[in-house]
Scaffold this motif. Structure first.
Motif, PDB file in Angstrom:
ATOM      1  N   ALA A  24      56.101  39.145  62.682  1.00 39.36           N
ATOM      2  CA  ALA A  24      56.375  39.048  63.597  1.00 39.36           C
ATOM      3  C   ALA A  24      58.026  38.792  63.375  1.00 39.36           C
ATOM      4  N   ILE A  25      58.496  38.408  61.795  1.00 35.95           N
ATOM      5  CA  ILE A  25      60.480  38.894  62.059  1.00 35.95           C
ATOM      6  C   ILE A  25      60.931  40.758  62.232  1.00 35.95           C
ATOM      7  N   MET A  26      59.870  41.545  61.807  1.00 36.33           N
ATOM      8  CA  MET A  26      60.182  43.367  62.566  1.00 36.33           C
ATOM      9  C   MET A  26      60.109  43.195  63.771  1.00 36.33           C
ATOM     10  N   LYS A  27      59.774  42.151  64.674  1.00 34.48           N
ATOM     11  CA  LYS A  27      58.770  42.247  66.038  1.00 34.48           C
ATOM     12  C   LYS A  27      58.060  43.533  65.940  1.00 34.48           C
ATOM     13  N   ARG A  28      56.905  43.780  65.575  1.00 35.90           N
ATOM     14  CA  ARG A  28      55.833  44.561  65.226  1.00 35.90           C
ATOM     15  C   ARG A  28      54.788  43.030  66.031  1.00 35.90           C
ATOM     16  N   LEU A  29      54.684  41.724  66.255  1.00 32.81           N
ATOM     17  CA  LEU A  29      54.001  41.451  66.353  1.00 32.81           C
ATOM     18  C   LEU A  29      53.950  40.617  67.612  1.00 32.81           C
ATOM     19  N   ASN A  30      53.357  40.132  68.845  1.00 32.24           N
ATOM     20  CA  ASN A  30      54.094  39.601  69.715  1.00 32.24           C
ATOM     21  C   ASN A  30      52.599  38.288  70.338  1.00 32.24           C
ATOM     22  N   LEU A  31      52.554  37.209  70.359  1.00 33.30           N
ATOM     23  CA  LEU A  31      51.769  36.255  70.902  1.00 33.30           C
ATOM     24  C   LEU A  31      50.205  37.347  71.083  1.00 33.30           C
ATOM     25  N   SER A  64      47.337  46.367  60.671  1.00 32.04           N
ATOM     26  CA  SER A  64      47.195  47.063  61.498  1.00 32.04           C
ATOM     27  C   SER A  64      47.848  46.593  62.923  1.00 32.04           C
ATOM     28  N   LYS A  65      48.065  45.470  63.667  1.00 34.00           N
ATOM     29  CA  LYS A  65      48.653  45.409  64.810  1.00 34.00           C
ATOM     30  C   LYS A  65      50.581  45.865  64.892  1.00 34.00           C
ATOM     31  N   SER A  66      50.500  45.478  63.531  1.00 33.72           N
ATOM     32  CA  SER A  66      52.041  46.116  63.686  1.00 33.72           C
ATOM     33  C   SER A  66      52.434  47.641  63.322  1.00 33.72           C
TER      34      SER A  66
END
Length: 425
Positions: free
Chosen positions: A255-262, A72-74
């Motif tokens: 993370a790899i797709m840069k859709r999730l940050n910390l 969902s966060k992605s």
């Protein structure tokens, strides 16, 4: 008489808005004290909270919830809908059918009825209105289909809870929801196509290049979910192991797709913790209330009464279906299952109904309650997210509720719709 008084107190506390988990704990504890005395009260309460949730199998729930939160966060829901719209939006009824497919897809990715409805309402309803659908039709479709498909196609938290509470195979129960979910999506699409022909609603056709480009943002998550389902179906991993694989996979892909940050990861962990705590509180309350029923002997009395009544198993099934449809009007899905299954499940198994088949039926019946007033939380979420008035969302959802009920009838007449995949495992 005591049991009746306890049940009335339960309904009163729910009516004034007390959370169901705490209501079950308070009312169940009072009932145990009044039936068994102080010794039963202290003995049961001192161990139940730990014993009821001290199960390795229960870790399936927070892990699938965490997987859903990472997805969902992605922000994949918008990409998923846009991609499906590019592929089939140009045909008559294509926008509505795209909404069903996207709802089924994101429901599968999220596993949460409320979360899927909230997100898809914001994305799909404006597009459908733009394509000349009535706002009531568009909102009613999202409210009635998104959540229902989310709890049918794995991973489904309600089905997992049912499996744990009834000691049924989680993997088989999750597989049991796939064909009913596909059937329901097909019937919804069929109705939408016929209803859309007179509207002539469609979007502009896009090039094949644009269609294939649109897949690049969604295929990793879709592949992940297919892998999770496959390793359960073929017995490569248990449902618990598959849920862990899914959660880690969603985190890595995001993370790899840069859709999730910390910040997104921390929020996903926080949300998963809160949702898990809520569900576990309801489970603890359900166990305490079930102990009260055990002390009163109500469960065995109910089985004996039905056996002596001479009612056929199908008559009892019809009455149970009506009961769950009514219960869904006033209680949420998880609370309804936790509260009623200790009584109703033994009755249905004693009558010869398959526990996996019954689980899918119960979850679908209670999900209908999320689209019907006065609780109807998916109605209100859709209205809030789209600005379409509650009464218009309700009117627009009526034909789709008819399709849901027709699907239940089909599954009762043809149980193999539910049981085929589990029997192949």
């Amino acid at each position: 008489m005591l049991t009746l008084g306890i049940c009335i107190l339960l309904l009163l506390l729910l009516f004034i808005g007390m959370p169901i988990g705490f209501t079950l704990i308070a009312v169940g504890s009072l009932g145990i004290f009044m039936v068994g005395g102080i010794d039963s009260f202290t003995g049961i309460l001192s161990t139940t909270a730990y014993r009821s949730v001290n199960s390795f199998t229960l870790t399936t729930i927070p892990l699938f919830i965490l997987m859903a939160n990472f997805i969902s966060k992605s922000n994949i829901a918008k990409d998923l809908y846009d991609s499906i719209l590019k592929w089939i939006g140009h045909v008559p009824g294509g926008v509505g059918v795209s909404t069903v497919f996207a709802s089924a897809g994101f429901g599968t990715l999220s596993g949460s009825s409320i979360a899927a409805t909230s997100i898809m309402a914001k994305i799909c309803v404006p597009e459908m209105i733009k394509a000349r659908y009535k706002d009531s039709f568009a909102a009613g479709l999202v409210a009635s289909s998104t959540g229902t498909l989310a709890v049918m196609i794995p991973p489904s938290v309600p089905l997992i809870l049912y499996a744990i509470q009834t000691e049924t195979s989680i993997g088989k129960l999750l597989m049991a929801g796939i064909i009913p979910g596909i059937l329901l999506a097909f019937l919804l699409c069929l109705y939408i196509v016929f209803a859309s022909i007179k509207l002539g609603s469609k979007t502009e056709k896009v090039s094949w290049r644009e269609r294939f480009i649109s897949l690049k943002y969604i295929w990793p998550m879709i592949l992940l979910v297919l892998l999770v389902i496959s390793i359960m179906y073929f017995g490569i991993a248990t449902a618990t192991e598959a849920s862990a694989f899914g959660a880690i996979g969603a985190l890595v892909i995001g993370a790899i797709m840069k859709r999730l940050n910390l910040k997104d990861i921390i929020e996903a962990l926080k949300d998963a913790s809160q949702q898990t705590a809520m569900i576990f509180t309801i489970i603890i309350g359900g166990y305490i209330f079930a102990y009260f029923f055990t002390l009163t002997g109500l469960g065995q009395s109910l089985i004996s009464a039905i056996a002596e009544s001479g009612l056929s198993k199908w008559t009892v099934l019809f009455l149970v279906i009506i009961f769950y449809l009514i219960l869904g009007l006033v209680m949420d899905l998880i609370g309804s299952m936790i509260l009623t299954l200790p009584l109703i499940f033994p009755v249905m198994v004693n009558l010869g109904f398959d526990p996996i088949w019954f689980g899918v039926i119960v979850v679908l019946l209670l999900e209908i309650g999320l689209v019907t007033p006065p609780v109807g939380i998916n109605l209100y979420i859709t209205s809030q997210q789209t600005g379409v008035p509650d009464n218009k969302v309700w009117r627009g959802s009526i034909p789709f509720l008819g399709i849901l009920l027709f699907t239940i009838v089909l599954m009762c007449i043809f149980p193999q719709i539910i049981l085929y995949l589990p029997n192949q495992m």
